[in-house]
Design an enzyme around this catalytic site. Sequence first.
Site, PDB file in Angstrom:
ATOM      1  N   ASP A  27       0.669  -1.223   0.002  1.00  0.00           N
ATOM      2  CA  ASP A  27      -0.060  -0.064   0.162  1.00  0.00           C
ATOM      3  C   ASP A  27       0.962   1.360   0.000  1.00  0.00           C
ATOM      4  O   ASP A  27       2.095   1.246   0.366  1.00  0.00           O
ATOM      5  CB  ASP A  27      -0.725   0.047   1.276  1.00  0.00           C
TER       6      ASP A  27
HETATM    7  N1  URA Z   1      -1.275  -5.959   3.846  1.00  0.00           N
HETATM    8  C1  URA Z   1      -1.560  -4.692   3.944  1.00  0.00           C
HETATM    9  O1  URA Z   1      -2.526  -4.451   4.651  1.00  0.00           O
HETATM   10  N2  URA Z   1      -0.892  -3.750   3.164  1.00  0.00           N
HETATM   11  C2  URA Z   1       0.092  -3.867   2.539  1.00  0.00           C
HETATM   12  O2  URA Z   1       0.714  -3.275   1.921  1.00  0.00           O
HETATM   13  C3  URA Z   1       0.572  -5.351   2.516  1.00  0.00           C
HETATM   14  C4  URA Z   1      -0.264  -6.298   3.179  1.00  0.00           C
END
Ligand code: URA
Length: 233
Positions: free
Chosen positions: A102
């Site tokens: 993310d």
């Molecule tokens: N899980 C999440 O919530 N975000 C990420 O970036 C990777 C795994």
Amino acid sequence: MRINKYIASAGVCSRRRADELIAQGRVKVNGAVLKEPGYDVQAGDLVQVDGRYIEGSEKLVYYALNKPAGYVTTTSDEHDRPTVLDLMTEVDVRVFPVGRLDYETTGLLIMTNDGALANHITHPSKKVFKTYVADIDGEISLAQAERLRKGVDIGGYTTRPARVEIIKQASVSRVRISISEGRNRQVRRMFAALGFNVIYLQRVSIGNVMLGHLHEGHYRRLSAEEVDYLKNC
Ligand code: URA
């Protein structure tokens, strides 16, 4: 690189013969029969001739990047936000990220131009454990950690068994969590299922490949052993 040149430089046949194979519908790109004889092969494309995958002439490269918060895990962004590619300043071949972190998540991201490897690692049947360290806004109990281990409902889907270790149990707790799947915002949604908000999230490993002491925004080449491991995991 134009498709006929790409096929020829992989040693399959001459460019002219490659054009014939394309016209005969014997060339596929990313699983679909190629209709466009002038197609420009992109990094990550999987090219097949008569069903067999071919490797292009481009040297395959593999990097581990420590993604900082505030970068999108794509090769371009419609809102003009910085992308992880902006960090790969000294790499002269076109690479792309394997999987996604993310915008606000930090940590280990594999960057490569090897589409077959990327597909291999991200295939849903693969059970490679990805490990994250999460800071969450509250004190997590042993019972809650156990619920995460067994699987929680993240909105119509129950997560697969996870490995969970509480590093710090306090008003802001720190948890190490390893999951073998990669649903959208999965770790955040797993904690949200228990009522926690994730304040900080960092991916520290993908299988045997470790983030180690790589500084945020920096990258390193993967070792031959790490590449071998990823190809065979
Ligand atoms: N899980 C999440 O919530 N975000 C990420 O970036 C990777 C795994």
